[in-house]
Design a protein around this motif. Structure first.
Motif: not given
Length: 71
Positions: A19-21, A14-15, A58-59
């Motif tokens: 698009g999250f690091t 999911i992360r 993260l929605g």
């Protein structure tokens, strides 16, 4: 009813999809990137309040981070 456990793989997936690091997620949560890494590697399980904050950041839903396990 089977027990539900935290899924490190779900967090990682999911992360990345969002698009999250690890560093970016950690900063958004006010935690160290090491803690995110430990959650994703299964070395630690996030407390419920942190899991809720991750889901919000993260929605996602908290249920998205758990899997059915053996009873």
């Amino acid at each position: 009813m089977p027990a539900r456990t935290f899924s490190p793989d779900a967090l990682r997936r999911i992360r990345r999809e969002r698009g999250f690091t690890q560093v970016k997620l950690a900063a958004k949560l006010g935690r160290s990137f090491t803690s995110i890494s430990m959650y994703e590697n299964g070395r630690s399980t996030p407390p419920v309040d942190v899991l809720a904050a991750m889901a919000d950041a993260l929605g996602a839903r908290m249920d998205d981070f758990v899997q059915a396990g053996a009873a």
